[in-house]
Design an enzyme around this catalytic site. Structure first.
Site, short mmCIF file in Angstrom:
data_model
loop_
_atom_site.label_atom_id
_atom_site.label_comp_id
_atom_site.label_asym_id
_atom_site.label_seq_id
_atom_site.Cartn_x
_atom_site.Cartn_y
_atom_site.Cartn_z
CG ASP A 48 5.51 3.70 1.09
OD1 ASP A 48 5.97 4.35 2.23
OD2 ASP A 48 4.50 3.69 0.44
CE1 TYR A 84 -3.62 2.61 0.75
CE2 TYR A 84 -2.23 3.42 2.51
CZ TYR A 84 -3.37 3.26 1.75
OH TYR A 84 -4.17 4.74 1.72
CE LYS A 103 0.73 4.56 8.49
NZ LYS A 103 0.60 3.98 7.11
C1 LIG Z 1 0.26 4.59 5.78
C2 LIG Z 1 1.03 4.40 4.52
C3 LIG Z 1 0.91 5.23 3.52
C4 LIG Z 1 0.06 6.35 3.37
O1 LIG Z 1 0.32 7.31 4.43
P1 LIG Z 1 -0.92 8.38 4.67
O2 LIG Z 1 -0.09 9.29 5.78
O3 LIG Z 1 -1.91 7.51 5.29
O4 LIG Z 1 -1.21 9.11 3.41
C5 LIG Z 1 1.82 5.10 2.26
N1 LIG Z 1 2.52 4.03 2.51
C6 LIG Z 1 2.87 3.11 3.55
C7 LIG Z 1 3.79 2.26 3.48
C8 LIG Z 1 1.95 3.48 4.64
O5 LIG Z 1 1.97 2.51 5.71
#
Ligand SMILES: *Cc1c(COP(=O)(O)O)cnc(C)c1O
Length: 440
Positions: free
Chosen positions: A249, A154, A278
């Site tokens: 990511d 994701y 995060k």
């Molecule tokens: C949570 C997450 C996102 C998106 O981040 P948001 O702050 O919710 O837009 C993108 N990549 C990864 C791996 C994530 O865990």
């Protein structure tokens, strides 16, 4: 009230129910982000009123030990004193200026120190924005159109990342959301995680047109799907060979396993860009792209890749991020996080539930629907995913345990969870496994 403080009769959760009913008139299904509506687990969303340490209290006065922890942002727990103090102190001097602030330098220094040789940062307000920025930059830097992502990862909700593999022909792809155009789908290649052959084939066929490969070095948004380091190294080697960029990511994994990225830790490789969110947000709205200055200088105003934000680099958000990262650096809770994870895993093993449970450091995942087989990629997920999670979830709530409300989501341990809480969690998860086995 039961001994653990949880009010067992659902009619006592009246306040959350009333709030959700009002919210439903005002927001789609009453929520600001889909999973919060509890559609994966039945029942009604919980309205939280106050959090402290490893727990929160809802509007009905019910007490829950939290294993969602702001989706991992709260690695040092709810309302961690030094983070809250930093936010208060900064806020007293003004909330938003839309101009430069010393906090940008302080957080950028902490991040680049942890991600050397990546030496430049762009601050944004979410993981989604970080990914969108990195992808545009990759396309600009390479002059190529195609993006490669993997099913089971994701990357937030930029259009290009809402593409999934079709179930039919290998090359057929579908939108994961309405409103994504056919041309966007055509520009994103979706491959299975962990398949060296599919990766080779994709580069053999499209290598000259691939701008970037984006991957979670530890896929943790679709269950927990750790991949062989050798495969990650292959991703690195092929991108380099074909002049494509590699984007890690690390919005979840960054700063969770040590003071830096998981990609380097597990496979000893460097990506060209890393996206963060995060944990670096300290719990507020901060995301970041990290890259080499050569690449990052292509962003406006140094270069021609446009990206901007009213709230980008907001001093209050950055104050939270700085305080959180400083705490990680100084208090170094990583051993404790690992010990808590070990303890949880050992208790799951002892309870005969290991075949339904996977853990990496302080992240864990219970796969009740796998019938004792844990998937290694998204293609191996059972078709009835979530069915057995549903009754288990209600039981956990009744025990005062708040897990992320979807069978696809991982659980998060924080540095302030207590050993006894982890034991209680293990008992609840083990019981759910045994109930599942009884149901067959
Ligand atoms: C949570 C997450 C996102 C998106 O981040 P948001 O702050 O919710 O837009 C993108 N990549 C990864 C791996 C994530 O865990």
């Amino acid at each position: 009230m039961s001994s653990n403080g949880y009010i067992e009769k659902p009619e006592c959760a009246q306040r959350s129910l009333e709030l959700h009913q009002r919210a439903k008139q005002l927001m789609p299904d009453g929520v600001s982000s889909p999973v919060r509506a509890f559609r994966h687990v039945g029942g009604r969303p919980i309205y939280v009123s106050r959090g402290e340490g490893s727990a929160f209290i809802d509007e009905d006065g019910r007490h829950f030990v939290d294993y969602c922890m702001g989706w991992g942002a709260l690695i040092v727990g709810h309302a961690y004193p030094t983070v809250v103090e930093a936010v208060q102190k900064t806020a007293r001097d003004g909330l938003c200026f839309g101009t430069c602030h010393r906090n940008e330098i302080a957080l950028a220094e902490l991040i680049t120190e942890a991600f050397t040789p990546l030496d430049m940062v762009r601050f944004v307000c979410s993981g989604t924005e970080a990914v969108a920025t990195a992808l545009r930059l990759a396309r600009a830097a390479t002059g190529r159109p195609l993006l490669v992502k993997f099913s089971g990862c994701y990357h937030g909700h930029a259009d290009a990342m809402l593409v999934k593999a079709g179930s039919g022909a290998a090359e057929q792809q579908l939108a994961e959301s309405e409103g994504v155009t056919a041309s966007t789908i055509a520009d994103t290649l979706v491959l299975p995680l962990g398949s060296p052959q599919r990766l080779e084939d994709a580069f053999a066929k499209h290598g000259d047109h691939i701008a970037a490969v984006i991957v979670e070095p530890l896929p943790a948004n679709n269950g927990l799907l750790p991949q062989p380091p050798a495969w990650l190294r292959q991703v690195r080697a092929l991108t380099q060979q074909h002049g494509a960029l590699l984007i890690f990511d690390e919005v979840i994994s960054g700063f969770r396993f040590g003071f830096g990225g998981y990609g380097r830790l597990v496979a000893d490789i460097e990506a060209d860009m890393v996206t963060l969110g995060k944990i670096v947000s300290g719990g507020l709205a901060v995301g970041a792209v990290v890259g080499t200055s050569k690449l990052m200088q292509k962003l406006a105003p140094s270069g021609g890749v446009y990206q901007a934000g009213t709230q980008a680099g907001n001093p209050v958000g950055l104050a939270a991020g700085i305080a959180c990262l400083k705490t990680l650096k100084e208090a170094w809770p990583y051993e404790k996080l690992h010990t808590l994870g070990n303890q949880l895993e050992a208790a799951m093993q002892k309870g005969g539930a290991a075949a339904y449970f996977r853990r990496q450091g302080s992240l864990f995942w219970l796969c009740l629907d796998g019938q004792g087989k844990l998937p290694d990629n998204a293609e191996q997920f059972p078709s009835n995913m979530g069915k057995k999670f549903h009754p288990a979830y209600a039981t956990w709530l009744s025990k005062g345990i708040y897990m992320p409300p979807s069978s696809y989501e991982v659980g998060f341990l924080s540095a302030v969870h207590k050993s006894a809480e982890v034991e209680a969690l293990a008992r609840a998860l083990t019981e759910a496994v045994h109930e599942t086995q009884k149901m067959g």
